[in-house]
Motif scaffolding. Sequence first.
Motif, mmCIF file in Angstrom:
data_model
loop_
_atom_site.group_PDB
_atom_site.id
_atom_site.type_symbol
_atom_site.label_atom_id
_atom_site.label_comp_id
_atom_site.label_asym_id
_atom_site.label_seq_id
_atom_site.Cartn_x
_atom_site.Cartn_y
_atom_site.Cartn_z
ATOM 1 N N LEU A 442 0.839 -1.198 0.000
ATOM 2 C CA LEU A 442 0.000 0.000 0.000
ATOM 3 C C LEU A 442 0.873 1.247 0.000
ATOM 4 O O LEU A 442 1.754 1.403 0.858
ATOM 5 C CB LEU A 442 -0.919 0.020 1.233
ATOM 6 C CG LEU A 442 -1.845 -1.181 1.431
ATOM 7 C CD1 LEU A 442 -2.698 -0.981 2.684
ATOM 8 C CD2 LEU A 442 -2.728 -1.405 0.219
ATOM 9 N N LEU A 443 0.635 2.121 -0.957
ATOM 10 C CA LEU A 443 1.278 3.437 -1.007
ATOM 11 C C LEU A 443 0.217 4.463 -0.650
ATOM 12 O O LEU A 443 -0.715 4.699 -1.424
ATOM 13 C CB LEU A 443 1.844 3.706 -2.406
ATOM 14 C CG LEU A 443 2.789 2.646 -2.989
ATOM 15 C CD1 LEU A 443 3.303 3.089 -4.350
ATOM 16 C CD2 LEU A 443 3.950 2.362 -2.051
ATOM 17 N N LEU A 444 0.330 5.065 0.507
ATOM 18 C CA LEU A 444 -0.749 5.890 1.057
ATOM 19 C C LEU A 444 -0.257 7.311 1.337
ATOM 20 O O LEU A 444 0.645 7.521 2.156
ATOM 21 C CB LEU A 444 -1.269 5.271 2.361
ATOM 22 C CG LEU A 444 -1.660 3.790 2.301
ATOM 23 C CD1 LEU A 444 -2.040 3.287 3.691
ATOM 24 C CD2 LEU A 444 -2.803 3.569 1.319
ATOM 25 N N ASP A 445 -0.857 8.284 0.654
ATOM 26 C CA ASP A 445 -0.509 9.685 0.877
ATOM 27 C C ASP A 445 -1.580 10.307 1.767
ATOM 28 O O ASP A 445 -2.690 10.586 1.340
ATOM 29 C CB ASP A 445 -0.424 10.431 -0.463
ATOM 30 C CG ASP A 445 0.382 11.722 -0.351
ATOM 31 O OD1 ASP A 445 0.510 12.235 0.776
ATOM 32 O OD2 ASP A 445 0.888 12.198 -1.385
ATOM 33 N N GLU A 446 -1.241 10.485 3.026
ATOM 34 C CA GLU A 446 -2.166 11.030 4.037
ATOM 35 C C GLU A 446 -3.462 10.218 4.089
ATOM 36 O O GLU A 446 -4.561 10.736 3.847
ATOM 37 C CB GLU A 446 -2.479 12.505 3.736
ATOM 38 C CG GLU A 446 -1.279 13.423 3.821
ATOM 39 C CD GLU A 446 -0.843 13.705 5.250
ATOM 40 O OE1 GLU A 446 -1.487 13.189 6.182
ATOM 41 O OE2 GLU A 446 0.152 14.414 5.420
#
Length: 499
Positions: A442-446
């Motif tokens: 998972l690449l999660l920005d905020e």
Amino acid sequence: MLEVKNVDIMLSNRYLIQSLTLHLNKGDKLAVIGEEGNGKSTLLKALLGICEYATITGTIDFKGHTVGYLEQSVSEENLHKKVYDFLFKDDFAYYDKIHELYGYFETLKIDDTILEQVMHTLSGGERVKVSIVKLLLDKYDILLLDEPTNDLDIETLEWLENFMNTIDKPIIYVSHDETLLSRTANMILHIEQIKKKTECRHTLLRMGYDSYVENRLRSIEHQVQISKSERREFNKQQEKLTRVMQKVAYKQNTISRKDPHGAQVLKKKMHSLKSQERKLNNAELTEMPDIEESIHFFFENVTIPSSKVIIRLDIKELCMHGKVLSKNIKLDIIGNIHLCIIGKNGVGKTTLLKQIYEQLKTRTDIHVGYMPQFYEDILAQYDNVLDFFSTKDKETLTKVRMYLGNMNFTRDEMEGKIKDLSNGTKAKLFLMKFAFDGCDVLLLDEPTRNVSPLSNPVIRKVLKEFKGTIISVSHDRKYMDEVIDELYILSKEGIMKKK
């Protein structure tokens, strides 16, 4: 300084707010909380008289005071302005406020060269900072803030908390940052949609956020205990009464006609028992608390070996729009680590996460899920909510609807357009899609910034228990404390692990 009387807000034949009455005085910090789509942002716009998509009735009186408004996101019109033009109407305003401007720039760690940049080229945190400066320069009497903490770095978050606590101006604000809520709110307005989102309810109390949550949970638990206890006792009495009535009925059916006195006694007894039954059935039992259902989602059968190489970063220069943000970025990410990247606004955290995604998205040995900072970067290519799942198979669509239901999507939201969803609901849509697809990286920005403080604990718990790899950018202090194994600081000189 603000008086609201009997305000109703209706959207698409559904009430978001009914009979809201409140008074705001100097020093009041009113936090508006509630699940996504319940009308928090709509309420702020309604108070300002700029909500054209809802029907508003009642009295809203600012008593002649000026009102400043921080939007949840910069409008499309303002995104194409230079920062200078966004802040000032003319050169006279600039020269009049030049000392204040640079004072705020210094306080908020904003480079003054930003004045010539176009708003859409700024990072999310820089846009929020510039918007805050605009509010401060215009010296409003009352502030309405919609998600003021979005994308702010930790240093600015702490400044914002101190600012809110020290000024005597009343503030109404929507926030999903539980730390900010705990440290600043002295009034709570909780907006709910109950009975499967067919009715609205609001709670307005003059107390801090932590006290409100604690009292609410205690009240709910107490009501549940009383309700269960009363129902257990009710069932016991009902079972006992039923057994007695069955015995009397049996005797009535078998008594001899030669015993009229006995038959009369049984008839009177049955009459008395039926009277007891009516009384029992008419008793008012304590209802189970009617609260919004919690969201529910999980990652099924996701694992990733701790020895697996996810990515080896070696970036000499991290650039955006021709500007070098950082350099000499070296980082090896291996196995099912939960990692978070922090750093000052504008240093390139979002840009770095995008580059990581570009390198990982075509890999076939992992399944990557990417939540961008600006959701439309991905969602703009889809029209309806169900289109996001790219399937026409009936069985799969049934499963999709079940997953959406677990995230508290209404039928209208499931069948509706993505553009009509609130930002918090869009965030949940991404998370649910990752779970549905079985993503293991998972690449999660905020990831938590737009999700309600009531749903965020659930999301943090799920991500904490996630057996795959998380590479994220966040300024959410609870998220970092509860979910993250390793914290990295990105600066102009590179990236280093925080000890």
